[in-house]
Scaffold this active site. Structure first.
Site, PDB file in Angstrom:
ATOM      1  N   ASN A  84     -24.092  31.038  11.890  1.00  0.00           N
ATOM      2  CA  ASN A  84     -25.208  31.114  10.863  1.00  0.00           C
ATOM      3  C   ASN A  84     -26.602  31.977  11.102  1.00  0.00           C
ATOM      4  O   ASN A  84     -27.233  32.173  11.903  1.00  0.00           O
ATOM      5  CB  ASN A  84     -25.913  30.317   9.979  1.00  0.00           C
ATOM      6  CG  ASN A  84     -24.719  28.904   9.076  1.00  0.00           C
ATOM      7  OD1 ASN A  84     -23.515  30.081   9.735  1.00  0.00           O
ATOM      8  ND2 ASN A  84     -24.947  27.887   9.794  1.00  0.00           N
ATOM      9  N   HIS A 124     -24.999  35.011  16.413  1.00  0.00           N
ATOM     10  CA  HIS A 124     -24.455  36.036  15.052  1.00  0.00           C
ATOM     11  C   HIS A 124     -26.113  36.416  14.835  1.00  0.00           C
ATOM     12  O   HIS A 124     -25.513  37.321  13.866  1.00  0.00           O
ATOM     13  CB  HIS A 124     -23.799  36.054  14.553  1.00  0.00           C
ATOM     14  CG  HIS A 124     -22.422  35.288  15.024  1.00  0.00           C
ATOM     15  ND1 HIS A 124     -21.753  34.469  14.250  1.00  0.00           N
ATOM     16  CD2 HIS A 124     -21.732  35.656  16.016  1.00  0.00           C
ATOM     17  CE1 HIS A 124     -20.272  34.220  15.035  1.00  0.00           C
ATOM     18  NE2 HIS A 124     -20.667  35.133  16.203  1.00  0.00           N
ATOM     19  N   CYS A 150     -35.063  53.816  15.238  1.00  0.00           N
ATOM     20  CA  CYS A 150     -35.573  53.493  16.295  1.00  0.00           C
ATOM     21  C   CYS A 150     -35.949  51.615  16.375  1.00  0.00           C
ATOM     22  O   CYS A 150     -37.684  51.452  17.007  1.00  0.00           O
ATOM     23  CB  CYS A 150     -37.512  54.207  15.591  1.00  0.00           C
ATOM     24  SG  CYS A 150     -37.765  52.552  14.265  1.00  0.00           S
ATOM     25  N   CYS A 205     -39.392  55.655   9.538  1.00  0.00           N
ATOM     26  CA  CYS A 205     -39.640  56.963  10.199  1.00  0.00           C
ATOM     27  C   CYS A 205     -38.157  57.581   9.078  1.00  0.00           C
ATOM     28  O   CYS A 205     -37.901  58.729  10.481  1.00  0.00           O
ATOM     29  CB  CYS A 205     -38.572  56.233  11.768  1.00  0.00           C
ATOM     30  SG  CYS A 205     -36.884  55.740  11.909  1.00  0.00           S
ATOM     31  N   GLY A 235     -19.236  22.551  10.505  1.00  0.00           N
ATOM     32  CA  GLY A 235     -18.796  23.069   9.554  1.00  0.00           C
ATOM     33  C   GLY A 235     -18.775  25.110   9.544  1.00  0.00           C
ATOM     34  O   GLY A 235     -18.800  25.208   9.328  1.00  0.00           O
ATOM     35  N   THR A 236     -17.570  24.122  10.990  1.00  0.00           N
ATOM     36  CA  THR A 236     -17.235  26.178  11.194  1.00  0.00           C
ATOM     37  C   THR A 236     -16.207  25.824  11.347  1.00  0.00           C
ATOM     38  O   THR A 236     -14.941  25.312  12.136  1.00  0.00           O
ATOM     39  CB  THR A 236     -17.710  26.587  12.589  1.00  0.00           C
ATOM     40  OG1 THR A 236     -16.560  27.491  13.406  1.00  0.00           O
ATOM     41  CG2 THR A 236     -17.696  25.721  14.427  1.00  0.00           C
ATOM     42  N   GLU A 271     -11.983  19.612   7.034  1.00  0.00           N
ATOM     43  CA  GLU A 271     -11.242  20.448   6.875  1.00  0.00           C
ATOM     44  C   GLU A 271     -10.627  19.844   8.105  1.00  0.00           C
ATOM     45  O   GLU A 271     -11.721  20.384   9.156  1.00  0.00           O
ATOM     46  CB  GLU A 271     -10.577  21.020   6.613  1.00  0.00           C
ATOM     47  CG  GLU A 271     -11.355  21.973   4.931  1.00  0.00           C
ATOM     48  CD  GLU A 271     -10.019  21.877   4.354  1.00  0.00           C
ATOM     49  OE1 GLU A 271      -8.633  21.744   4.710  1.00  0.00           O
ATOM     50  OE2 GLU A 271     -10.050  22.496   2.906  1.00  0.00           O
TER      51      GLU A 271
HETATM   52  P1  OAD Z   1     -16.105  29.781   8.332  1.00  0.00           P
HETATM   53  O1  OAD Z   1     -16.328  30.619   6.723  1.00  0.00           O
HETATM   54  O2  OAD Z   1     -15.107  30.502   8.603  1.00  0.00           O
HETATM   55  O3  OAD Z   1     -16.010  27.860   8.102  1.00  0.00           O
HETATM   56  C1  OAD Z   1     -15.803  27.786   7.348  1.00  0.00           C
HETATM   57  C2  OAD Z   1     -16.510  25.408   7.696  1.00  0.00           C
HETATM   58  O4  OAD Z   1     -16.663  24.842   6.758  1.00  0.00           O
HETATM   59  C3  OAD Z   1     -14.474  25.554   7.091  1.00  0.00           C
HETATM   60  O5  OAD Z   1     -13.976  25.053   8.170  1.00  0.00           O
HETATM   61  C4  OAD Z   1     -15.146  24.573   6.336  1.00  0.00           C
HETATM   62  O6  OAD Z   1     -13.389  23.333   6.314  1.00  0.00           O
HETATM   63  C5  OAD Z   1     -16.041  23.688   6.568  1.00  0.00           C
HETATM   64  N1  OAD Z   1     -16.680  23.361   5.544  1.00  0.00           N
HETATM   65  C6  OAD Z   1     -16.370  23.372   4.061  1.00  0.00           C
HETATM   66  N2  OAD Z   1     -17.239  22.738   3.121  1.00  0.00           N
HETATM   67  C7  OAD Z   1     -18.059  21.970   4.110  1.00  0.00           C
HETATM   68  C8  OAD Z   1     -19.176  20.838   4.230  1.00  0.00           C
HETATM   69  N3  OAD Z   1     -19.895  21.075   2.377  1.00  0.00           N
HETATM   70  N4  OAD Z   1     -19.655  20.869   5.183  1.00  0.00           N
HETATM   71  C9  OAD Z   1     -19.099  21.126   6.312  1.00  0.00           C
HETATM   72  N5  OAD Z   1     -18.416  21.540   6.357  1.00  0.00           N
HETATM   73  C10 OAD Z   1     -17.864  21.953   5.006  1.00  0.00           C
HETATM   74  O7  OAD Z   1     -17.459  30.004   8.656  1.00  0.00           O
HETATM   75  P2  OAD Z   1     -17.559  30.102  10.512  1.00  0.00           P
HETATM   76  O8  OAD Z   1     -16.572  28.917  11.289  1.00  0.00           O
HETATM   77  O9  OAD Z   1     -18.798  30.233  10.577  1.00  0.00           O
HETATM   78  O10 OAD Z   1     -19.522  35.733  11.588  1.00  0.00           O
HETATM   79  O11 OAD Z   1     -17.111  31.213  10.441  1.00  0.00           O
HETATM   80  C11 OAD Z   1     -17.375  31.703  11.973  1.00  0.00           C
HETATM   81  C12 OAD Z   1     -18.058  33.985  11.703  1.00  0.00           C
HETATM   82  O12 OAD Z   1     -16.751  33.701  10.825  1.00  0.00           O
HETATM   83  C13 OAD Z   1     -19.357  33.557  11.138  1.00  0.00           C
HETATM   84  O13 OAD Z   1     -20.234  33.135  11.666  1.00  0.00           O
HETATM   85  C14 OAD Z   1     -19.175  35.458  10.433  1.00  0.00           C
HETATM   86  C15 OAD Z   1     -17.620  35.146   9.918  1.00  0.00           C
HETATM   87  O14 OAD Z   1     -16.863  36.062   9.863  1.00  0.00           O
HETATM   88  C16 OAD Z   1     -19.823  36.855  11.841  1.00  0.00           C
HETATM   89  O15 OAD Z   1     -20.361  37.330  10.971  1.00  0.00           O
HETATM   90  C17 OAD Z   1     -20.490  37.978  13.185  1.00  0.00           C
END
Ligand code: OAD
Length: 247
Positions: free
Chosen positions: A103, A120, A131, A151, A188-189, A216
């Site tokens: 995040n 990230h 710059c 700049c 939460g990923t 999930e």
């Molecule tokens: P995602 O949006 O891909 O996934 C979010 C996750 O959070 C899912 O697995 C949901 O099931 C889960 N979720 C939903 N509600 C929740 C809750 N209340 N508590 C816990 N989990 C919950 O997000 P990321 O895995 O962070 O990259 O995405 C990875 C990267 O994809 C980001 O950092 C970003 C994006 O493109 C860049 O910007 C480079």
């Protein structure tokens, strides 16, 4: 589920080095939308149009207008929720060393975690595309889009766009920490974006327990994680911390 909370408490109590890998899901309860799934940013926008480095270079005003302005408004006012606070409490209790986060919202630091690897990058700062001078996002005047540096160069978030490298030190340290921990909390990923999603794999291969918290299933579930505690980060962290405090 109660059994899994109890299992997590026992595993945390027994573990020496604990680290956490977090994703957008931990910030949902702070009002920050995730990327994938229902209500996710990529449901509304094509990431290649607004979050790829080529799009930013080609048309920075478009990227600012569609994505960055809205993100700035959300991130400027968002507060840590119980999920972030739970991780800060684990650090206070001496049970968590490092948070590796995908995040860019700065909420782990706001909650009180002191060792946060921003895999990230961060949205709290903007940097000049010419710059590299940095500005705190909340101080950036967005009455003119795209905002500019003194700049004359255009400002961009100090975050990683698609097509860009992960900051070297973040990647290097994360790998080290993943290979050295006894337990990794994966919260939460969706575990779909590399190389971040590789960190639990490195942890597992190095002998650590991997505990997922997510409403999930993910590609890690039943493959890499020892178990998944199904639920929202705030509720599950509250229950884990409360049970740990009673030990
Ligand atoms: P995602 O949006 O891909 O996934 C979010 C996750 O959070 C899912 O697995 C949901 O099931 C889960 N979720 C939903 N509600 C929740 C809750 N209340 N508590 C816990 N989990 C919950 O997000 P990321 O895995 O962070 O990259 O995405 C990875 C990267 O994809 C980001 O950092 C970003 C994006 O493109 C860049 O910007 C480079």
């Amino acid at each position: 589920m109660d059994d899994l909370i109890q299992q997590a408490v026992e595993d945390l109590a027994a573990a020496g080095k604990v680290t956490a890998l977090t994703g957008a899901g931990i910030s949902i309860e702070s009002g920050i939308p995730p990327f994938r799934g229902k209500g996710g940013l990529w449901e509304r926008f094509d990431p290649m149009e607004v979050a790829h480095i080529d799009a930013l270079v080609r048309d920075p005003a478009k990227v600012w207008n569609i994505l960055v302005k809205e993100m700035k408004e959300i991130v400027d006012t968002a507060e840590p929720n119980d999920g972030h606070k739970g991780l800060a409490r684990l650090e206070e209790m001496g049970k968590l060393e490092t948070v590796i986060t995908q995040n860019v919202d700065g909420l782990h630091q706001a909650a009180g975690n002191t060792d946060v690897i921003e895999f990230h990058g961060t949205f709290a700062w903007q940097r000049c595309m010419d710059c590299s001078r940095k500005y705190e996002t909340r101080d950036v005047d967005i009455s003119k889009i795209p905002p500019c540096c003194i700049c004359g160069g255009i400002l961009r978030p100090d975050a990683v766009f698609f097509g860009e490298m992960i900051p070297q030190d973040a990647l290097w340290r994360s790998r080290q920490i993943a290979s050295d921990c006894d337990l990794m909390l994966v919260i939460g990923t969706s575990a779909t974006v590399q190389p971040a999603a590789l960190m639990p794999v490195i942890a597992k291969e190095s002998g650590a327990k991997v505990v997922e918290i997510n409403p999930e299933r993910t590609p890690l579930t039943d493959q890499i994680s020892d178990y998944l505690i199904m639920g929202g980060a705030g509720d599950i962290m509250n229950r884990i911390v409360a049970a740990l405090e009673k030990l």
